[in-house]
Design an enzyme around this catalytic site. Structure first.
Site, PDB file in Angstrom:
ATOM      1  N   HIS A  53      32.065  40.495  37.374  1.00  0.00           N
ATOM      2  CA  HIS A  53      32.198  41.891  36.949  1.00  0.00           C
ATOM      3  C   HIS A  53      30.850  42.591  36.712  1.00  0.00           C
ATOM      4  O   HIS A  53      30.678  43.754  37.071  1.00  0.00           O
ATOM      5  CB  HIS A  53      33.059  41.944  35.679  1.00  0.00           C
ATOM      6  CG  HIS A  53      33.780  43.240  35.480  1.00  0.00           C
ATOM      7  ND1 HIS A  53      35.043  43.316  34.932  1.00  0.00           N
ATOM      8  CD2 HIS A  53      33.422  44.525  35.756  1.00  0.00           C
ATOM      9  CE1 HIS A  53      35.411  44.591  34.873  1.00  0.00           C
ATOM     10  NE2 HIS A  53      34.452  45.337  35.367  1.00  0.00           N
ATOM     11  N   TYR A 112      40.523  44.515  31.585  1.00  0.00           N
ATOM     12  CA  TYR A 112      41.399  45.683  31.453  1.00  0.00           C
ATOM     13  C   TYR A 112      42.666  45.333  30.662  1.00  0.00           C
ATOM     14  O   TYR A 112      43.387  46.222  30.221  1.00  0.00           O
ATOM     15  CB  TYR A 112      41.807  46.264  32.817  1.00  0.00           C
ATOM     16  CG  TYR A 112      40.676  46.670  33.737  1.00  0.00           C
ATOM     17  CD1 TYR A 112      39.357  46.780  33.284  1.00  0.00           C
ATOM     18  CD2 TYR A 112      40.921  46.957  35.076  1.00  0.00           C
ATOM     19  CE1 TYR A 112      38.331  47.149  34.147  1.00  0.00           C
ATOM     20  CE2 TYR A 112      39.898  47.334  35.938  1.00  0.00           C
ATOM     21  CZ  TYR A 112      38.606  47.412  35.468  1.00  0.00           C
ATOM     22  OH  TYR A 112      37.600  47.777  36.330  1.00  0.00           O
ATOM     23  N   ASP A 143      43.211  47.213  42.274  1.00  0.00           N
ATOM     24  CA  ASP A 143      41.956  46.730  41.691  1.00  0.00           C
ATOM     25  C   ASP A 143      42.100  46.652  40.172  1.00  0.00           C
ATOM     26  O   ASP A 143      42.218  47.679  39.500  1.00  0.00           O
ATOM     27  CB  ASP A 143      40.808  47.689  42.056  1.00  0.00           C
ATOM     28  CG  ASP A 143      39.460  47.173  41.554  1.00  0.00           C
ATOM     29  OD1 ASP A 143      38.795  46.452  42.312  1.00  0.00           O
ATOM     30  OD2 ASP A 143      39.101  47.458  40.396  1.00  0.00           O
ATOM     31  N   LYS A 153      38.643  40.497  38.381  1.00  0.00           N
ATOM     32  CA  LYS A 153      37.213  40.244  38.112  1.00  0.00           C
ATOM     33  C   LYS A 153      37.039  39.287  36.944  1.00  0.00           C
ATOM     34  O   LYS A 153      37.806  39.344  35.976  1.00  0.00           O
ATOM     35  CB  LYS A 153      36.494  41.573  37.796  1.00  0.00           C
ATOM     36  CG  LYS A 153      36.871  42.700  38.761  1.00  0.00           C
ATOM     37  CD  LYS A 153      36.135  43.993  38.514  1.00  0.00           C
ATOM     38  CE  LYS A 153      36.731  45.117  39.350  1.00  0.00           C
ATOM     39  NZ  LYS A 153      37.825  45.848  38.724  1.00  0.00           N
TER      40      LYS A 153
END
Ligand code: NDP
Length: 279
Positions: free
Chosen positions: A112, A53, A48, A78
């Site tokens: 998200h 990120y 994930d 996402k």
């Protein structure tokens, strides 16, 4: 412990998802390849990540060098908030994520955050629906949607999200969103399943008691609680011994009394942003 021991949850679109995976929020992009390679070696097959990120490339490199067949993996990323909006922008953001991951298709793509002040999630979701028709993403879902965001989405669009990924741990269970999701066949993914280390879940007597009874660590007890609640979870750890610990949760079962005692720990203990206010 082999990957095949991991239970799967049936999604509302015909696909299924490994109930236990590995999350990479706050995994340093420079270390992501090594850390994800360790997780794959330990046996995790569900990863994930998210554009925000900044570590999709590292995840992709670890996948490429693992030699694991693509169909054995389940990969989620996402769409970040500033990419929400008209279809062309959404498709472009999707392509760039897929490129960074080095994949031909994605298993699950999520919006998200609802970012209600922008009010673009309906338009974004319609773009997701069309993206799914191309086959380059198998399942589509949302993240951080509360029951009232889901309600609006279901009323105004065609495809029911396969999942809603929400902050969820024993001290913050979001029962209203969970009930709405269950009623509409939306699987719940619990992010921050260990309270992100910010909430002292492991010290709570109910968790400690189950830990002593089963000879398992408090983290394993909390993960087991999630699995028995039918949540999909992907605890993050940068340390291999904890990756192994978090994966070793299929050889014991919490009793009904233990489940109830841990469920009673609800405290409204949100550790992150409120979805109605995060824009
Ligand atoms: P988690 O609840 O998984 O907690 C991670 C923290 O717990 C880290 O500090 C880790 O430390 C520590 N930890 C992990 N395993 C153990 C253990 N066995 N014993 C003691 N401490 C442990 O938080 P996350 O925020 O990482 O949530 C999991 C995943 O959910 C994310 O990685 C991400 O994929 C997703 N997520 C999604 C969000 C969204 O908005 N959709 C928001 C946040 C997360 P260490 O690494 O040092 O071992």
């Amino acid at each position: 412990m082999t990957a095949s021991k991991v239970t799967r949850i049936q999604l509302n679109d015909g696909y299924s998802i490994p109930q236990l995976g590995f999350g990479v929020f706050k995994v340093d992009p420079h270390e992501t390849e090594r850390i994800v390679a360790d997780a794959l070696e330990v046996g995790y097959r569900h990863l994930d990540t998210a554009r925000i990120y900044g570590n999709e490339e590292g995840v992709g490199r670890a996948i490429a060098s693992s030699g694991i067949a693509r169909e054995e993996l389940f990969v989620t990323t996402k769409l970040w908030n500033d990419d929400q909006g008209p279809e062309a922008g959404v498709v472009d953001a999707f392509e760039r994520s897929l490129d960074r991951l080095g994949l031909e298709y994605l298993d699950l793509y999520l919006i998200h955050w609802p970012t209600p002040a922008r009010d673009r999630y309906l338009e974004t979701w319609r773009a997701f629906e069309r993206l799914r028709e191309t086959g380059r993403v198998r399942s589509i879902g949302v993240s951080n949607f509360l029951a009232h965001h889901l309600e609006r989405l279901l009323a105004e669009t065609d495809v029911v999200p396969a999942v809603d990924q929400i902050e969820l741990h024993p001290a913050h269970q979001q029962p209203e969103t969970g009930a709405f999701a269950r009623e509409h066949g939306i699987a719940i993914e619990a992010w921050g399943p260990l309270g992100q280390g910010k909430y002292p879940l492991f010290e709570l007597p109910q968790v400690q008691a189950a830990s002593a009874t089963h000879g398992k660590t408090p983290a394993q007890v909390v993960i087991r609680w999630h699995l028995q609640r039918r949540h999909v979870v992907f605890p993050k750890s940068a340390h291999r011994h904890r990756m192994e610990e978090n994966f070793d949760v299929f050889d014991f079962e919490l009793s009904e009394a233990e489940m109830q005692a841990i469920t009673a720990l609800e405290r409204g203990g949100r550790v992150s942003a409120h979805p109605d206010e995060f824009n």
